[in-house]
Design a protein around this motif. Structure first.
Motif: not given
Length: 125
Positions: A105-108, A114-117
């Protein structure tokens, strides 16, 4: 006069014999009383021993019942210990799975961040 002397000697002899017989009977009576006392003490001891044996037998029965109860409790305790071991094992397994899912979950979340930024920075460009 000789007849009186003989009679006196006869009476004296009878008296001495009677006194000796009385002394002998007195000793026999003392011995009989002593024997009676010893017998009475023996009877009291026998009664006491019988009572003690009865108490001992009762105590032994109680000990036997308690031993059975202890054995039953030991079996129950062993069963509870086995259940505890199984529960601890399941808890450990569940905690391990939870830790793995938490890490995933933390990785997700990091990937989404990261994908959002990255998406935000591309939009700006």
């Amino acid at each position: 006069m000789d007849a009186i002397k003989k009679k006196m000697q006869s009476l004296k002899s009878e008296t001495e014999n009677s006194l000796a017989r009385a002394e002998q009977l007195d000793m026999e009576a003392k011995e009989a009383n002593s024997l009676a006392e010893r017998t009475e003490e023996h009877v009291r001891s026998t009664i006491a021993i019988t009572f003690i044996l009865s108490q001992f037998r009762s105590a032994r029965k109680v000990c036997s019942r308690l031993a059975l109860q202890v054995r039953d409790l030991q079996k129950k305790m062993q069963h509870v210990e086995n259940e505890l071991d199984n529960t601890i094992e399941k808890l450990s397994s569940t905690n391990t799975k939870l830790d793995e899912k938490d890490k995933a979950f933390q990785v997700m979340i990091q990937m989404q961040f990261l994908l959002g930024s990255n998406c935000s920075s591309r939009r700006r460009n």
